[in-house]
Design a protein around this motif. Structure first.
Motif, PDB file in Angstrom:
ATOM      1  N   ALA A  30       1.626  24.665 -54.534  1.00 35.12           N
ATOM      2  CA  ALA A  30       0.984  23.417 -55.277  1.00 35.12           C
ATOM      3  C   ALA A  30       0.653  23.950 -56.683  1.00 35.12           C
ATOM      4  N   LEU A  31       0.016  24.928 -56.726  1.00 34.35           N
ATOM      5  CA  LEU A  31      -0.506  25.447 -58.084  1.00 34.35           C
ATOM      6  C   LEU A  31       0.649  25.796 -58.817  1.00 34.35           C
ATOM      7  N   HIS A  38      -2.986  26.973 -67.168  1.00 37.44           N
ATOM      8  CA  HIS A  38      -3.119  28.003 -67.830  1.00 37.44           C
ATOM      9  C   HIS A  38      -4.096  29.337 -67.323  1.00 37.44           C
ATOM     10  N   VAL A  39      -3.515  30.411 -67.299  1.00 41.75           N
ATOM     11  CA  VAL A  39      -4.391  31.521 -67.086  1.00 41.75           C
ATOM     12  C   VAL A  39      -4.678  32.401 -68.236  1.00 41.75           C
ATOM     13  N   THR A  40      -5.974  32.680 -68.324  1.00 34.72           N
ATOM     14  CA  THR A  40      -6.436  33.488 -69.428  1.00 34.72           C
ATOM     15  C   THR A  40      -6.310  34.886 -69.005  1.00 34.72           C
ATOM     16  N   PRO A  41      -6.056  35.817 -69.837  1.00 35.31           N
ATOM     17  CA  PRO A  41      -6.190  36.996 -69.557  1.00 35.31           C
ATOM     18  C   PRO A  41      -7.390  37.678 -68.784  1.00 35.31           C
ATOM     19  N   MET A  45      -8.851  30.203 -65.160  1.00 35.03           N
ATOM     20  CA  MET A  45      -7.825  29.192 -65.292  1.00 35.03           C
ATOM     21  C   MET A  45      -8.191  27.778 -65.743  1.00 35.03           C
ATOM     22  N   SER A  46      -7.357  27.288 -66.355  1.00 25.13           N
ATOM     23  CA  SER A  46      -7.642  25.796 -66.953  1.00 25.13           C
ATOM     24  C   SER A  46      -6.319  24.795 -66.682  1.00 25.13           C
ATOM     25  N   ILE A  47      -6.653  23.445 -66.135  1.00 28.41           N
ATOM     26  CA  ILE A  47      -5.533  22.610 -65.719  1.00 28.41           C
ATOM     27  C   ILE A  47      -6.109  21.272 -66.526  1.00 28.41           C
ATOM     28  N   ASP A  48      -5.190  20.830 -66.987  1.00 35.12           N
ATOM     29  CA  ASP A  48      -5.201  19.189 -67.550  1.00 35.12           C
ATOM     30  C   ASP A  48      -5.514  18.414 -66.435  1.00 35.12           C
ATOM     31  N   PRO A  49      -6.962  17.667 -67.002  1.00 31.30           N
ATOM     32  CA  PRO A  49      -7.304  16.799 -65.905  1.00 31.30           C
ATOM     33  C   PRO A  49      -6.616  15.475 -65.576  1.00 31.30           C
ATOM     34  N   ASP A  50      -5.870  15.091 -66.782  1.00 29.31           N
ATOM     35  CA  ASP A  50      -4.781  13.870 -66.545  1.00 29.31           C
ATOM     36  C   ASP A  50      -3.663  14.210 -65.656  1.00 29.31           C
ATOM     37  N   GLN A  55      -1.447  13.127 -60.260  1.00 31.09           N
ATOM     38  CA  GLN A  55      -0.831  13.715 -58.685  1.00 31.09           C
ATOM     39  C   GLN A  55      -1.792  13.108 -57.697  1.00 31.09           C
ATOM     40  N   VAL A  56      -2.996  12.914 -57.975  1.00 31.54           N
ATOM     41  CA  VAL A  56      -4.158  12.379 -56.717  1.00 31.54           C
ATOM     42  C   VAL A  56      -3.366  10.832 -56.742  1.00 31.54           C
TER      43      VAL A  56
END
Length: 68
Positions: A30-31, A38-41, A45-50, A55-56
């Motif tokens: 799912a991820l 986006h995964v930082t070095p 992690m960051s995911i667009d809330p929209d 998806q929900v």
């Protein structure tokens, strides 16, 4: 490298139940399906809330026959 991975797999067996392992694999799939993940070095992690919101809403719409 493959030999090392095989040795590690033998030495460090996963002691969780197959149900827990399947749940973890489903979560990883799912991820991986998130387009805006986006995964930082340094491991953040960051995911667009929209995208999550969309998806929900889509999941609720697909499964609304189970909820009154």
């Amino acid at each position: 490298m493959k030999l090392f991975e095989r040795c590690m797999a033998i030495l460090l067996k996963d002691k969780r139940t197959s149900k827990e392992q399947a749940r973890d694999r489903a979560f990883i799939v799912a991820l991986n399906n998130l387009k805006s993940l986006h995964v930082t070095p340094d491991g953040g992690m960051s995911i667009d809330p929209d995208e999550i919101r969309e998806q929900v809403i889509a999941s609720r719409h697909r499964l609304k026959r189970f909820v009154r």
